[in-house]
Design a protein around this motif. Structure first.
Motif, PDB file in Angstrom:
ATOM      1  N   MET A   1       0.853  -1.173   0.000  1.00 35.77           N
ATOM      2  CA  MET A   1       0.000   0.000   0.000  1.00 35.77           C
ATOM      3  C   MET A   1       0.899   1.237   0.000  1.00 35.77           C
ATOM      4  O   MET A   1       1.863   1.307   0.748  1.00 35.77           O
ATOM      5  N   ASP A   2       0.562   2.208  -0.809  1.00 31.50           N
ATOM      6  CA  ASP A   2       1.405   3.394  -0.889  1.00 31.50           C
ATOM      7  C   ASP A   2       1.146   4.340   0.287  1.00 31.50           C
ATOM      8  O   ASP A   2       0.133   4.265   0.975  1.00 31.50           O
ATOM      9  N   ARG A   3       2.086   5.226   0.471  1.00 33.33           N
ATOM     10  CA  ARG A   3       2.072   6.136   1.624  1.00 33.33           C
ATOM     11  C   ARG A   3       0.838   7.035   1.639  1.00 33.33           C
ATOM     12  O   ARG A   3       0.229   7.265   2.690  1.00 33.33           O
ATOM     13  N   THR A   4       0.462   7.573   0.491  1.00 34.29           N
ATOM     14  CA  THR A   4      -0.694   8.467   0.422  1.00 34.29           C
ATOM     15  C   THR A   4      -1.961   7.745   0.867  1.00 34.29           C
ATOM     16  O   THR A   4      -2.766   8.297   1.625  1.00 34.29           O
ATOM     17  N   ARG A   5      -2.130   6.525   0.423  1.00 36.93           N
ATOM     18  CA  ARG A   5      -3.316   5.752   0.808  1.00 36.93           C
ATOM     19  C   ARG A   5      -3.322   5.483   2.311  1.00 36.93           C
ATOM     20  O   ARG A   5      -4.358   5.562   2.960  1.00 36.93           O
ATOM     21  N   ARG A   6      -2.168   5.195   2.867  1.00 37.07           N
ATOM     22  CA  ARG A   6      -2.070   4.963   4.322  1.00 37.07           C
ATOM     23  C   ARG A   6      -2.475   6.206   5.103  1.00 37.07           C
ATOM     24  O   ARG A   6      -3.188   6.126   6.090  1.00 37.07           O
ATOM     25  N   MET A   7      -2.011   7.364   4.637  1.00 36.71           N
ATOM     26  CA  MET A   7      -2.363   8.616   5.321  1.00 36.71           C
ATOM     27  C   MET A   7      -3.863   8.886   5.211  1.00 36.71           C
ATOM     28  O   MET A   7      -4.499   9.335   6.160  1.00 36.71           O
ATOM     29  N   ARG A   8      -4.443   8.588   4.066  1.00 35.43           N
ATOM     30  CA  ARG A   8      -5.887   8.784   3.889  1.00 35.43           C
ATOM     31  C   ARG A   8      -6.684   7.865   4.804  1.00 35.43           C
ATOM     32  O   ARG A   8      -7.711   8.274   5.349  1.00 35.43           O
ATOM     33  N   LEU A   9      -6.238   6.620   4.938  1.00 32.03           N
ATOM     34  CA  LEU A   9      -6.933   5.694   5.841  1.00 32.03           C
ATOM     35  C   LEU A   9      -6.918   6.218   7.278  1.00 32.03           C
ATOM     36  O   LEU A   9      -7.938   6.177   7.976  1.00 32.03           O
ATOM     37  N   ALA A  10      -5.778   6.697   7.715  1.00 27.05           N
ATOM     38  CA  ALA A  10      -5.671   7.230   9.073  1.00 27.05           C
ATOM     39  C   ALA A  10      -6.528   8.483   9.238  1.00 27.05           C
ATOM     40  O   ALA A  10      -7.210   8.650  10.256  1.00 27.05           O
ATOM     41  N   LYS A  11      -6.508   9.356   8.235  1.00 20.39           N
ATOM     42  CA  LYS A  11      -7.314  10.578   8.300  1.00 20.39           C
ATOM     43  C   LYS A  11      -8.801  10.224   8.313  1.00 20.39           C
ATOM     44  O   LYS A  11      -9.592  10.859   9.025  1.00 20.39           O
ATOM     45  N   ASP A  12      -9.189   9.205   7.559  1.00 20.56           N
ATOM     46  CA  ASP A  12     -10.587   8.752   7.561  1.00 20.56           C
ATOM     47  C   ASP A  12     -11.020   8.289   8.949  1.00 20.56           C
ATOM     48  O   ASP A  12     -12.148   8.535   9.360  1.00 20.56           O
ATOM     49  N   VAL A  13     -10.120   7.613   9.666  1.00 22.86           N
ATOM     50  CA  VAL A  13     -10.431   7.176  11.032  1.00 22.86           C
ATOM     51  C   VAL A  13     -10.701   8.395  11.911  1.00 22.86           C
ATOM     52  O   VAL A  13     -11.662   8.425  12.674  1.00 22.86           O
ATOM     53  N   MET A  14      -9.877   9.426  11.778  1.00 19.52           N
ATOM     54  CA  MET A  14     -10.078  10.635  12.578  1.00 19.52           C
ATOM     55  C   MET A  14     -11.358  11.360  12.166  1.00 19.52           C
ATOM     56  O   MET A  14     -12.069  11.894  13.015  1.00 19.52           O
ATOM     57  N   ASP A  15     -11.665  11.369  10.873  1.00 18.00           N
ATOM     58  CA  ASP A  15     -12.895  12.014  10.407  1.00 18.00           C
ATOM     59  C   ASP A  15     -14.135  11.264  10.875  1.00 18.00           C
ATOM     60  O   ASP A  15     -15.170  11.872  11.136  1.00 18.00           O
ATOM     61  N   ARG A  16     -14.037   9.965  11.002  1.00 16.98           N
ATOM     62  CA  ARG A  16     -15.181   9.160  11.412  1.00 16.98           C
ATOM     63  C   ARG A  16     -15.358   9.137  12.940  1.00 16.98           C
ATOM     64  O   ARG A  16     -16.459   9.239  13.444  1.00 16.98           O
ATOM     65  N   ARG A  41       5.352  12.394  11.755  1.00 14.96           N
ATOM     66  CA  ARG A  41       6.152  13.065  10.717  1.00 14.96           C
ATOM     67  C   ARG A  41       5.498  12.937   9.340  1.00 14.96           C
ATOM     68  O   ARG A  41       5.394  13.918   8.594  1.00 14.96           O
ATOM     69  N   ALA A  42       5.044  11.722   9.009  1.00 19.55           N
ATOM     70  CA  ALA A  42       4.452  11.491   7.685  1.00 19.55           C
ATOM     71  C   ALA A  42       3.143  12.257   7.527  1.00 19.55           C
ATOM     72  O   ALA A  42       2.867  12.826   6.465  1.00 19.55           O
ATOM     73  N   PHE A  43       2.316  12.286   8.577  1.00 17.37           N
ATOM     74  CA  PHE A  43       1.035  12.997   8.516  1.00 17.37           C
ATOM     75  C   PHE A  43       1.268  14.493   8.343  1.00 17.37           C
ATOM     76  O   PHE A  43       0.621  15.144   7.519  1.00 17.37           O
ATOM     77  N   LYS A  44       2.211  15.028   9.101  1.00 17.92           N
ATOM     78  CA  LYS A  44       2.491  16.463   9.002  1.00 17.92           C
ATOM     79  C   LYS A  44       3.017  16.818   7.613  1.00 17.92           C
ATOM     80  O   LYS A  44       2.653  17.853   7.044  1.00 17.92           O
ATOM     81  N   GLU A  45       3.834  15.954   7.060  1.00 14.33           N
ATOM     82  CA  GLU A  45       4.353  16.197   5.714  1.00 14.33           C
ATOM     83  C   GLU A  45       3.218  16.161   4.682  1.00 14.33           C
ATOM     84  O   GLU A  45       3.174  16.966   3.758  1.00 14.33           O
ATOM     85  N   ALA A  46       2.262  15.257   4.882  1.00  7.55           N
ATOM     86  CA  ALA A  46       1.164  15.108   3.924  1.00  7.55           C
ATOM     87  C   ALA A  46       0.106  16.194   4.070  1.00  7.55           C
ATOM     88  O   ALA A  46      -0.440  16.673   3.073  1.00  7.55           O
ATOM     89  N   TYR A  47      -0.219  16.593   5.316  1.00  6.26           N
ATOM     90  CA  TYR A  47      -1.358  17.496   5.548  1.00  6.26           C
ATOM     91  C   TYR A  47      -1.003  18.839   6.163  1.00  6.26           C
ATOM     92  O   TYR A  47      -1.882  19.681   6.372  1.00  6.26           O
ATOM     93  N   GLY A  48       0.266  19.061   6.503  1.00  2.00           N
ATOM     94  CA  GLY A  48       0.679  20.367   7.003  1.00  2.00           C
ATOM     95  C   GLY A  48       0.425  20.610   8.477  1.00  2.00           C
ATOM     96  O   GLY A  48       0.666  21.702   8.977  1.00  2.00           O
ATOM     97  N   GLU A  49      -0.093  19.613   9.184  1.00  2.00           N
ATOM     98  CA  GLU A  49      -0.289  19.709  10.631  1.00  2.00           C
ATOM     99  C   GLU A  49      -0.180  18.314  11.225  1.00  2.00           C
ATOM    100  O   GLU A  49      -0.312  17.320  10.515  1.00  2.00           O
ATOM    101  N   THR A  50       0.065  18.260  12.527  1.00  2.00           N
ATOM    102  CA  THR A  50       0.195  16.955  13.178  1.00  2.00           C
ATOM    103  C   THR A  50      -1.186  16.310  13.310  1.00  2.00           C
ATOM    104  O   THR A  50      -2.209  17.006  13.231  1.00  2.00           O
TER     105      THR A  50
END
Length: 144
Positions: A1-16, A41-50
């Protein structure tokens, strides 16, 4: 699974699950398949915040909606949006909006529409979670 998809999955958990006070960094990082520190680190790089900042902003955005529309106390709103401390909620709310929750409500309410009764807002939000151990102890005079 690529990094972007992993970050989206984690962000979806927070959104839900943003209102769950037990939502923690380890749980969200596990959804992305990262250790907690690498995930930050990866989330901040992808979305600009922790992840913590993102979750706080998500909760405060929802609190703003409730303060404008629902006839609930600041304490009730604090708990509904996932904060366990009114002091922390108020401090973070003021940092984000520039106003305390009470000041925000005073500024934004009263422009025509009536507030939604608190009982309806609570029903829609699923109410309060029972306190740990609630219902386990019975009063000696209570019918069984």
């Amino acid at each position: 699974m690529d990094r972007t998809r992993r970050m989206r999955l984690a962000k979806d958990v927070m959104d839900r699950d943003w209102a769950d006070p037990d939502l923690d960094l380890d749980t969200v990082a596990a959804h992305a398949g990262y250790s907690r520190y690498h995930f930050i680190r990866a989330f901040k790089e992808a979305y600009g915040e922790t992840p913590g900042q993102y979750l706080t902003h998500r909760r405060i955005d929802r609190a703003e909606d409730l303060l404008r529309t629902a006839n609930l106390s600041v304490t009730e709103i604090c708990h509904l949006v996932g904060f366990s401390s009114v002091g922390t909620f108020s401090a973070r709310f003021k940092t984000w909006t520039g106003l305390t929750p009470s000041e925000y409500r005073t500024k934004h309410v009263g422009r025509g529409a009536a507030l939604i009764p608190g009982c309806y807002a609570m029903l829609w939000a699923g109410g309060f979670r029972p306190a740990p151990g609630a219902g386990e102890h019975r009063n000696s005079g209570e019918a069984g």
